[in-house]
Write an enzyme that holds these catalytic residues in place. Structure first.
Site, PDB file in Angstrom:
ATOM      1  N   CYS A  70      -6.569  89.263  -7.273  1.00  0.00           N
ATOM      2  CA  CYS A  70      -6.858  89.407  -8.702  1.00  0.00           C
ATOM      3  C   CYS A  70      -7.004  90.888  -9.071  1.00  0.00           C
ATOM      4  O   CYS A  70      -7.714  91.638  -8.392  1.00  0.00           O
ATOM      5  CB  CYS A  70      -8.161  88.670  -8.987  1.00  0.00           C
ATOM      6  SG  CYS A  70      -8.778  88.886 -10.634  1.00  0.00           S
ATOM      7  N   CYS A  76     -15.060  92.914 -11.743  1.00  0.00           N
ATOM      8  CA  CYS A  76     -15.620  91.673 -12.271  1.00  0.00           C
ATOM      9  C   CYS A  76     -16.614  91.090 -11.268  1.00  0.00           C
ATOM     10  O   CYS A  76     -16.364  91.112 -10.068  1.00  0.00           O
ATOM     11  CB  CYS A  76     -14.448  90.717 -12.480  1.00  0.00           C
ATOM     12  SG  CYS A  76     -14.890  89.005 -12.719  1.00  0.00           S
ATOM     13  N   GLN A 280     -20.481  68.811  -9.785  1.00  0.00           N
ATOM     14  CA  GLN A 280     -20.108  69.751  -8.722  1.00  0.00           C
ATOM     15  C   GLN A 280     -18.869  70.523  -9.177  1.00  0.00           C
ATOM     16  O   GLN A 280     -17.903  69.935  -9.650  1.00  0.00           O
ATOM     17  CB  GLN A 280     -19.811  68.999  -7.409  1.00  0.00           C
ATOM     18  CG  GLN A 280     -20.960  68.119  -6.913  1.00  0.00           C
ATOM     19  CD  GLN A 280     -22.169  68.908  -6.433  1.00  0.00           C
ATOM     20  OE1 GLN A 280     -22.121  70.124  -6.285  1.00  0.00           O
ATOM     21  NE2 GLN A 280     -23.288  68.206  -6.217  1.00  0.00           N
ATOM     22  N   CYS A 402     -27.440  74.087  -2.667  1.00  0.00           N
ATOM     23  CA  CYS A 402     -26.496  75.194  -2.900  1.00  0.00           C
ATOM     24  C   CYS A 402     -27.173  76.536  -2.645  1.00  0.00           C
ATOM     25  O   CYS A 402     -26.611  77.574  -2.970  1.00  0.00           O
ATOM     26  CB  CYS A 402     -25.938  75.128  -4.318  1.00  0.00           C
ATOM     27  SG  CYS A 402     -27.193  75.268  -5.567  1.00  0.00           S
TER      28      CYS A 402
HETATM   29  C1  LIG Z   1     -27.481  70.245  -8.203  1.00  0.00           C
HETATM   30  S1  LIG Z   1     -27.524  69.078  -9.477  1.00  0.00           S
HETATM   31  C2  LIG Z   1     -27.078  67.631  -8.587  1.00  0.00           C
HETATM   32  C3  LIG Z   1     -26.520  66.479  -9.372  1.00  0.00           C
HETATM   33  C4  LIG Z   1     -25.827  65.378  -8.589  1.00  0.00           C
HETATM   34  N1  LIG Z   1     -26.464  65.077  -7.342  1.00  0.00           N
HETATM   35  C5  LIG Z   1     -24.355  65.675  -8.382  1.00  0.00           C
HETATM   36  O1  LIG Z   1     -23.944  65.848  -7.230  1.00  0.00           O
HETATM   37  O2  LIG Z   1     -23.606  65.719  -9.359  1.00  0.00           O
HETATM   38  C6  LIG Z   1     -29.224  68.963  -9.778  1.00  0.00           C
HETATM   39  C7  LIG Z   1     -29.635  67.961 -10.830  1.00  0.00           C
HETATM   40  O3  LIG Z   1     -31.068  67.869 -10.820  1.00  0.00           O
HETATM   41  C8  LIG Z   1     -31.532  67.672 -12.143  1.00  0.00           C
HETATM   42  N2  LIG Z   1     -32.957  68.022 -12.132  1.00  0.00           N
HETATM   43  C9  LIG Z   1     -33.537  69.251 -12.206  1.00  0.00           C
HETATM   44  N3  LIG Z   1     -34.872  69.152 -12.074  1.00  0.00           N
HETATM   45  C10 LIG Z   1     -35.157  67.833 -11.904  1.00  0.00           C
HETATM   46  C11 LIG Z   1     -36.359  67.093 -11.695  1.00  0.00           C
HETATM   47  N4  LIG Z   1     -37.546  67.689 -11.651  1.00  0.00           N
HETATM   48  N5  LIG Z   1     -36.263  65.755 -11.547  1.00  0.00           N
HETATM   49  C12 LIG Z   1     -35.066  65.119 -11.607  1.00  0.00           C
HETATM   50  N6  LIG Z   1     -33.893  65.774 -11.801  1.00  0.00           N
HETATM   51  C13 LIG Z   1     -33.933  67.107 -11.942  1.00  0.00           C
HETATM   52  C14 LIG Z   1     -30.600  68.526 -12.971  1.00  0.00           C
HETATM   53  O4  LIG Z   1     -30.594  68.092 -14.308  1.00  0.00           O
HETATM   54  C15 LIG Z   1     -29.247  68.300 -12.252  1.00  0.00           C
HETATM   55  O5  LIG Z   1     -28.562  67.207 -12.807  1.00  0.00           O
END
Ligand SMILES: C[S@@+](CC[C@H](N)C(=O)[O-])C[C@H]1O[C@@H](n2cnc3c(N)ncnc32)[C@H](O)[C@@H]1O
Length: 444
Positions: A70, A76, A280, A402
């Site tokens: 790139c 960037c 994701q 992550c």
């Molecule tokens: C890394 S994402 C994972 C979502 C899902 N496992 C996926 O693979 O698509 C983290 C998720 O946790 C939710 N979240 C954040 N804090 C939370 C809490 N205290 N209780 C429940 N969900 C929560 C966020 O809204 C988000 O959807």
């Protein structure tokens, strides 16, 4: 004149930096250098425990070096590892994870498997955010922030995101500029358009345009024009974010034209995803995560109850439903939970129950849990989760993360309350960057 030194680069570290040592053991962190490089550096900062240097010239390039694809690379801040041949990136990420476990949590004996590479080293991002700035009455710059700054690097395309986004991005940038639309100025907290987001699926050829505004601003006629910026565009959504600060999305969405939902496919499942809910970012890796989840669940066999905490739109709840009598999907975002309802219907998983709320509190109300899936945001799990593990003792945990730093911290606590780490599987969710996704399987 600044000091220069010759350094041999020993390893890659976090934040896109690499590490070498000078005489007397002085550590030097160097951006854009590669493990195995011999470089001449210019010292730009001296801290108590380490120095920071920038590359003046590469004397002997590492065998892992390649030419970045790139033209914006290095300016960037969107990615940091394009100068490393993709063959080596998964191996280097495994080393990063091993380092994090050992240095941050004293976990030295973990069985860290080889990183699963991304089937797509480029063109994988299914969501991309572009900040923008007005530079004249008829033009805006739009692109990515320079690393660790809010200085916008104007780009015309990006090799990391889905190819279908390039046309939409270029046309929209020109349109916003020429139409004189009001662009947000963060120093004055005035103006309207703060961010231009594209998300979608290559598999279904669907794209959503999400424009983040500092208040209700966009007209329907503007959205109708934006719908014409690419064949894949299904809808234009305005997200309202009137707050100062770095959070991209605000709480309120207005669907101006078309739909606020798009479809993604992961193995045989379909997911309905809304404009601002989490999914994701690399669908090809989401698929690999589901494969590894499948493998572990096959080994465990059928169970009574799975709890999927931090469940988003239901990716892992849907994918694990065939292994349990009952799956609880615990998610704090009402928008994501509402997609999850659609996803259990579209994938015919009546044994999944969606519960909208804080996973930490909700887990305590479930009774016996056989398998706990955790996939928290970057900050990791809260103390309430560790308390639940200590008291309720679910026999199996699948922890997706992550962020290796918070993962290491949390694993240490889980080991302290009686769990044993079976293995850690890294995934290259974010090629060309130093970021790495992991799954840890723990048992008690
Ligand atoms: C890394 S994402 C994972 C979502 C899902 N496992 C996926 O693979 O698509 C983290 C998720 O946790 C939710 N979240 C954040 N804090 C939370 C809490 N205290 N209780 C429940 N969900 C929560 C966020 O809204 C988000 O959807």
């Amino acid at each position: 004149m600044s000091e220069t030194y010759i350094v041999h680069i020993e390893k890659m570290i976090n934040e896109g930096l690499s590490l070498g040592k000078l005489g007397q053991g002085i550590k030097v962190m160097v951006p854009y250098a590669v493990k195995g490089d011999e470089v001449e550096i210019r010292v730009v900062k001296k801290k108590k425990d380490y120095w920071i240097g920038t590359i003046k010239r590469v004397i002997t390039p590492s065998p892992m070096r390649t030419n970045p694809k790139c033209p914006y690379f290095g300016k960037c801040g969107g990615c940091q590892w394009q100068m490393i041949d993709y063959t080596y990136q998964p191996k280097l990420k495994k080393e990063l994870v091993i380092d994090a476990l050992s240095h941050l949590a004293g976990l030295k004996e973990v069985d860290v498997l080889d990183t699963i590479p991304s089937p797509r080293p480029f063109n994988y991002r299914n969501k991309v955010h572009f900040p923008l700035k007005r530079v004249s009455s008829s033009s805006v710059i739009m692109g990515f922030y320079k690393q660790d700054t809010h200085y916008i690097i104007d780009v015309n395309e990006c090799p990391l995101h889905l190819p279908q986004f390039n046309e939409v991005f270029k046309k929209a940038k020109r349109y916003i500029g020429e139409r004189g639309l009001s662009v947000y100025d963060e120093t004055k907290h005035s103006g309207f358009i703060r961010n231009f987001t594209l998300r979608g699926s290559e598999r279904t050829q669907e794209t959503l345009i999400v424009i983040v505004s500092n208040g209700e601003y966009l007209r329907k006629s503007t959205a109708i024009d934006l719908m014409k910026m690419g064949n894949s565009v299904l809808g234009v959504v305005e997200n309202i974010n009137p707050k100062r600060g770095n959070a991209i999305f605000g709480r309120e969405n207005r669907t101006l034209v078309g739909t606020s939902l798009y479809h993604e496919r992961v193995r045989n499942y379909t997911f309905i995803i809304s404009a601002t809910s989490f999914f994701q970012v690399n669908t090809w890796i989401a698929e690999k995560m589901v494969d590894v989840l499948d493998g572990v669940m096959q080994e465990i066999g059928e169970v009574d109850v799975i709890a999927d905490a931090y469940s988003g739109v239901g990716l892992f709840a849907v994918a694990s439903a065939k292994y349990a009598r009952k799956v609880y999907a615990l998610e704090i975002s009402a928008e994501s939970s509402s997609c999850a309802y659609k996803n259990i219907a579209v994938n015919n998983k009546p044994n999944v129950e969606i519960i909208n709320g804080d996973a930490e509190g909700l887990l305590q109300t479930l009774g016996k849990v056989d398998v706990l899936i955790l996939d928290p945001p970057r900050r990791g799990v809260g103390d309430g989760i560790v308390e639940f593990l200590a008291n309720s003792k679910p026999p199996h945990i699948l922890y997706f993360s992550c962020n290796p730093a918070t993962l290491a911290r949390d694993l240490k606590k889980m080991v302290e309350v009686g769990y044993k780490i079976e293995f850690l599987q890294p995934f290259d969710m974010f090629p060309q960057t130093y970021h790495v996704e992991n799954l840890v399987y723990l048992k008690r």
